[in-house]
Write a protein that holds these residues in place. Structure first.
Motif, mmCIF file in Angstrom:
data_model
loop_
_atom_site.group_PDB
_atom_site.id
_atom_site.type_symbol
_atom_site.label_atom_id
_atom_site.label_comp_id
_atom_site.label_asym_id
_atom_site.label_seq_id
_atom_site.Cartn_x
_atom_site.Cartn_y
_atom_site.Cartn_z
ATOM 1 N N ARG A 1 112.637 35.111 83.876
ATOM 2 C CA ARG A 1 112.771 34.813 82.446
ATOM 3 C C ARG A 1 112.626 33.338 82.142
ATOM 4 N NH1 ARG A 1 118.071 35.583 81.307
ATOM 5 N NH2 ARG A 1 117.588 35.178 79.111
ATOM 6 N N HIS A 2 112.684 32.512 83.159
ATOM 7 C CA HIS A 2 112.713 31.066 82.948
ATOM 8 C C HIS A 2 111.415 30.417 83.438
ATOM 9 C CE1 HIS A 2 116.880 31.748 82.016
ATOM 10 N NE2 HIS A 2 117.136 32.190 83.256
ATOM 11 N N GLY A 3 111.284 29.136 83.133
ATOM 12 C CA GLY A 3 110.103 28.410 83.573
ATOM 13 C C GLY A 3 110.220 26.932 83.246
ATOM 14 N N VAL A 4 109.240 26.168 83.735
ATOM 15 C CA VAL A 4 109.195 24.721 83.511
ATOM 16 C C VAL A 4 107.783 24.343 83.079
ATOM 17 C CG1 VAL A 4 109.333 22.429 84.578
ATOM 18 C CG2 VAL A 4 111.020 24.190 85.159
ATOM 19 N N VAL A 5 107.694 23.492 82.078
ATOM 20 C CA VAL A 5 106.413 22.909 81.677
ATOM 21 C C VAL A 5 106.418 21.443 82.085
ATOM 22 C CG1 VAL A 5 104.881 22.284 79.781
ATOM 23 C CG2 VAL A 5 106.090 24.472 79.731
ATOM 24 N N ALA A 6 105.497 21.078 82.968
ATOM 25 C CA ALA A 6 105.325 19.675 83.360
ATOM 26 C C ALA A 6 104.108 19.137 82.619
ATOM 27 C CB ALA A 6 105.132 19.569 84.858
ATOM 28 N N THR A 7 104.310 18.112 81.813
ATOM 29 C CA THR A 7 103.229 17.503 81.049
ATOM 30 C C THR A 7 102.909 16.140 81.640
ATOM 31 O OG1 THR A 7 103.879 18.651 79.028
ATOM 32 C CG2 THR A 7 102.495 16.707 78.769
ATOM 33 N N VAL A 8 101.649 15.919 81.979
ATOM 34 C CA VAL A 8 101.252 14.670 82.635
ATOM 35 C C VAL A 8 100.108 14.018 81.869
ATOM 36 C CG1 VAL A 8 101.985 15.453 84.914
ATOM 37 C CG2 VAL A 8 99.647 15.871 84.169
ATOM 38 N N TYR A 9 100.013 12.709 82.041
ATOM 39 C CA TYR A 9 98.887 11.975 81.476
ATOM 40 C C TYR A 9 97.614 12.299 82.262
ATOM 41 C CZ TYR A 9 102.638 9.288 79.283
ATOM 42 O OH TYR A 9 103.745 8.922 78.569
ATOM 43 N N THR A 10 96.481 12.200 81.592
ATOM 44 C CA THR A 10 95.213 12.521 82.258
ATOM 45 C C THR A 10 94.645 11.335 83.033
ATOM 46 O OG1 THR A 10 94.001 11.968 80.225
ATOM 47 C CG2 THR A 10 94.598 14.284 80.577
ATOM 48 N N THR A 11 95.383 10.247 83.101
ATOM 49 C CA THR A 11 94.885 9.052 83.786
ATOM 50 C C THR A 11 94.503 9.350 85.226
ATOM 51 O OG1 THR A 11 96.346 7.704 82.412
ATOM 52 C CG2 THR A 11 95.405 6.662 84.353
ATOM 53 N N GLN A 12 95.356 10.096 85.933
ATOM 54 C CA GLN A 12 95.089 10.399 87.328
ATOM 55 C C GLN A 12 93.823 11.240 87.465
ATOM 56 O OE1 GLN A 12 96.689 9.258 90.088
ATOM 57 N NE2 GLN A 12 95.093 10.280 91.273
ATOM 58 N N LEU A 13 93.657 12.205 86.597
ATOM 59 C CA LEU A 13 92.465 13.051 86.660
ATOM 60 C C LEU A 13 91.210 12.245 86.328
ATOM 61 C CD1 LEU A 13 93.740 16.347 84.992
ATOM 62 C CD2 LEU A 13 93.766 15.679 87.402
ATOM 63 N N SER B 1 106.953 25.057 73.071
ATOM 64 C CA SER B 1 106.964 26.484 73.428
ATOM 65 C C SER B 1 105.545 27.036 73.543
ATOM 66 C CB SER B 1 107.750 27.295 72.378
ATOM 67 O OG SER B 1 109.120 26.915 72.366
ATOM 68 N N THR B 2 104.615 26.466 72.777
ATOM 69 C CA THR B 2 103.232 26.953 72.841
ATOM 70 C C THR B 2 102.572 26.626 74.173
ATOM 71 O OG1 THR B 2 102.314 24.910 71.885
ATOM 72 C CG2 THR B 2 103.000 26.644 70.352
ATOM 73 N N LEU B 3 103.169 25.702 74.923
ATOM 74 C CA LEU B 3 102.598 25.316 76.221
ATOM 75 C C LEU B 3 102.997 26.290 77.321
ATOM 76 C CD1 LEU B 3 103.281 21.469 76.039
ATOM 77 C CD2 LEU B 3 101.270 22.735 75.256
ATOM 78 N N ALA B 4 103.995 27.112 77.044
ATOM 79 C CA ALA B 4 104.420 28.122 78.024
ATOM 80 C C ALA B 4 103.521 29.331 77.889
ATOM 81 C CB ALA B 4 105.891 28.488 77.803
ATOM 82 N N SER B 5 102.282 29.146 78.287
ATOM 83 C CA SER B 5 101.274 30.181 78.094
ATOM 84 C C SER B 5 101.262 31.139 79.273
ATOM 85 C CB SER B 5 99.888 29.536 77.944
ATOM 86 O OG SER B 5 98.883 30.511 77.849
ATOM 87 N N PRO B 6 101.620 32.404 79.066
ATOM 88 C CA PRO B 6 101.624 33.363 80.168
ATOM 89 C C PRO B 6 100.216 33.598 80.704
ATOM 90 C CG PRO B 6 101.921 34.496 78.079
ATOM 91 C CD PRO B 6 101.995 33.039 77.791
ATOM 92 N N GLY B 7 100.097 33.587 82.015
ATOM 93 C CA GLY B 7 98.812 33.828 82.648
ATOM 94 C C GLY B 7 97.953 32.594 82.820
ATOM 95 N N VAL C 1 97.740 17.020 80.075
ATOM 96 C CA VAL C 1 97.650 18.181 80.955
ATOM 97 C C VAL C 1 99.023 18.827 81.045
ATOM 98 C CG1 VAL C 1 97.104 18.997 83.273
ATOM 99 C CG2 VAL C 1 95.810 17.112 82.285
ATOM 100 N N ASN C 2 99.060 20.127 80.851
ATOM 101 C CA ASN C 2 100.322 20.859 80.885
ATOM 102 C C ASN C 2 100.268 21.943 81.955
ATOM 103 O OD1 ASN C 2 101.361 19.662 78.226
ATOM 104 N ND2 ASN C 2 99.430 20.595 77.617
ATOM 105 N N LEU C 3 101.229 21.910 82.862
ATOM 106 C CA LEU C 3 101.325 22.922 83.915
ATOM 107 C C LEU C 3 102.586 23.738 83.676
ATOM 108 C CD1 LEU C 3 100.540 22.554 87.659
ATOM 109 C CD2 LEU C 3 102.699 23.604 86.970
ATOM 110 N N TYR C 4 102.420 25.033 83.501
ATOM 111 C CA TYR C 4 103.555 25.931 83.243
ATOM 112 C C TYR C 4 103.826 26.757 84.492
ATOM 113 C CZ TYR C 4 106.304 29.801 81.353
ATOM 114 O OH TYR C 4 107.286 30.736 81.138
#
Length: 268
Positions: A150-162, A118-124, A142-145
């Motif tokens: 009212r809803h949302g998705v958090v995609a968490t990815v490994y940093t290998t690609q970056l 839930s802490t990864l759902a950072s508004p803004g 890396v976390n993309l919110y």
């Protein structure tokens, strides 16, 4: 007295020959140093811009994944879980997908505590590096919110690609992704407590889309090593030019001297 004058003249000619011969050597070295510094500065400025473009493209792919999962947000976890698992399994860089409702994570493909997710759902903040989660090698994730109402998705990815995008610039330049509170580069991240040396020709470029910056620079002493290596390569050629220049002046002085000695005889 005549011998002393001749000796003084010879010494003066020798000093003149040495000075003239060293002019192309020193001027060539100065030009070489200038060219090395200009090359490094231009490479740093161009590379940080190219790195932003490459990293943005990688994050665009993460954004597409989150957008594809966004219609599942709002469904029950039993309804959405299988589709989420299928999406994660089809993309190697993707670690997990998490559904969020009213700022609270309620369904995830990982076993991480929902309170932490839930802490990864950072508004803004669209993209964040969070120290609350690491991969098996203790690297940041890396976390993309992506919110929608009212809803949302958090995609968490490994940093290998970056990291791969950053290590593609194999020219001595170190590139670092700076997300303010956390950062990463090709061989480490802020969890190590150490930052890479970027003190020489430090340049920055910001990503307007994902709110991070690329910082690029060369490690302390890199410029001196490049100059020394270039100097070793170019110095033999410069010395040859200096010798040839000195030889030309020597023969020119000899002709002047001969004409001076012949002048009284011709006058007589």
């Amino acid at each position: 007295m005549h011998r002393i004058m001749n000796a003084g003249r010879s010494m003066l000619e020798l000093v003149l020959l040495m000075a003239v011969g060293l002019v192309p050597v020193f001027s060539g070295l100065l030009v070489m140093i200038y060219q090395v510094e200009v090359k490094l500065a231009e490479n740093a400025a161009i590379s940080v811009q190219e790195a932003v473009f490459s990293v943005d493209q990688a994050l665009d792919r993460v954004h597409e994944v989150a957008a594809r999962a966004l219609p599942l947000a709002g469904q029950t976890c039993e309804q959405a879980k299988e589709a989420l698992l299928d999406q994660v399994a089809s993309r190697s860089m993707l670690r997990s997908l998490t559904l969020v409702s009213d700022g609270q994570a309620y369904c995830s493909t990982t076993s991480d505590p929902l309170s932490v997710l839930s802490t990864l759902a950072s508004p803004g903040r669209l993209v964040t590096l969070s120290s609350t989660l690491q991969d098996r090698n203790d690297h940041l994730l890396v976390n993309l919110y992506l919110p929608q109402g009212r809803h949302g998705v958090v995609a968490t990815v490994y940093t290998t690609q970056l990291r791969t995008e950053l290590s593609a610039f194999q020219d001595g330049l170190t590139l670092m992704l700076d997300f303010n509170e956390h950062y990463l580069w090709s061989n480490g991240d802020s969890l190590s407590g150490m930052r890479p040396s970027l003190s020489e020709f430090n340049r920055q470029a910001d990503s307007a889309q994902y709110e991070y910056r690329v910082v690029g620079g060369y490690a302390a002493g890199y410029t001196a090593r490049e100059i020394r290596e270039s100097m070793l390569n170019i110095l033999p050629s410069l010395m040859l030019v200096g010798l040839m220049t000195g030889a030309v002046i020597y023969f020119a002085l000899g002709r002047v001297r001969n004409r001076t000695l012949e002048a009284p005889e011709g006058h007589h």
